[in-house]
Design an enzyme around this catalytic site. Sequence first.
Site: not given
Lengths: 255, 255
Positions: B53, B121
């Site tokens: 994003d 992540y």
Amino acid sequence: MEKNILLKIQYDGTNFRGWQRQPGQRTVQGEIEHVLQYLAGREISINGTSRTDRGVHALGQCASFVWDFPLPTEKLPFILNKRFGAGGIGRSGAPGDIRILEAREMPPDFHARFSCRGKTYRYIIERSGDIFRRNMAFQLADSLDHAAMREGAKFIVGTHDFKSFEASGGNPRETTVRTISDLTIEEEGDRTVIEVTGDGFLYNMVRIMVGTLVEVGTGKRTPDQIRCILDGRDRQLAGFTAPPQGLYLKEIYFK
Amino acid sequence: MEKNILLKIQYDGTNFRGWQRQPGQRTVQGEIEHVLQYLAGREISINGTSRTDRGVHALGQCASFVWDFPLPTEKLPFILNKRFGAGGIGRSGAPGDIRILEAREMPPDFHARFSCRGKTYRYIIERSGDIFRRNMAFQLADSLDHAAMREGAKFIVGTHDFKSFEASGGNPRETTVRTISDLTIEEEGDRTVIEVTGDGFLYNMVRIMVGTLVEVGTGKRTPDQIRCILDGRDRQLAGFTAPPQGLYLKEIYFK
């Protein structure tokens, strides 16, 4: 009643065209004046101590201005910072790259530029090419001989004519003599931190000093060449101008 | 001869509208495709492993593409990085916020998205409000109870239906069951580093996990509420979505 207010200011210079107000450009002075004007309902002009260039950062820039707006001075940082933060009314989407650290009332004759008696700049060089640090340091893969750089730095400390370390394009100056009271070079991991304190600095003086010291550190010059560079009073003799993103205006001292 | 090439990519997501190509927007995919097209003289479409994003960073994003351009693959990082750097031909003034770490030729059936078997992540939370780190971490002044967060994290590790940790607006998925193989929470000075590894992630899943763990860390929730949140299969039950600037796509694993 008029108040003479001193602001202490931090900023990330990456997305500014420097300090000084310029029509149609995003500058630090322009952003702060814009928010003060929003509060006061009339134009407010601020005087910064140092006109930092595009891309140069500040840990402790100062600016003073006079207004009679009935807002408690100690609340000013909080109020201004809200405007500079995300969702604020800053002209440029308010990305949070300015922070007011402090606001203080000063005597009427105080002026952030004329009352300044000295400043400290910090310059950061990093060997790593970390993209997340690209705007925060001068990224230089070469290893630096810090002992040689400190040797060269000794010639800079003191009162000298620094004409060789002045770029063209600055404001006219009465004299190019300045006093550098301290110049330190510290190694922190793969980072070199140079700090220089003086009573005043010519246009691009710190960046040309750093560029010249880097040339000493990479062996392109010997440390004692710095003495000849100072004596020659000619910009051509000195080294390259180190890039702006490594430079931080760290602290300002007043009379 | 056609080559199937895998790129390993780092980027600072601050100035991108995310990974995915969008008309009129600066995106990572768009920038890379633009430069590849410039080299090849024809349109090149790349497949990224993860559609990060807006504002999310990558330490090791991957993308694959097919071309028959006669350029040695091992030279591709150097050539592309020159284009992304200052003075390059990148569409947006080439600010150096993309770096190709590696280019490798892969078998014809390799695909950066479909051949992926897992990802790690990293999420960074910092107590300091340092303006120079504002786009690089989630700045949160509250102190966090790391022991409680680790307690809560235990309920996340394993194979579960993560529907409660999925934001709306993502691509439709066959199943919301995922396997999280590891979730670590480390304290480094005033920084909290959360790393989570799994075989796949739903839309905003890491950010909702982090937001929920932060609510555990600040005492707003108890650790064992995480179990109930998972059981409830309802986004409303989980915590807030932690902001994008703390998130880094760290590593991708292939079959």
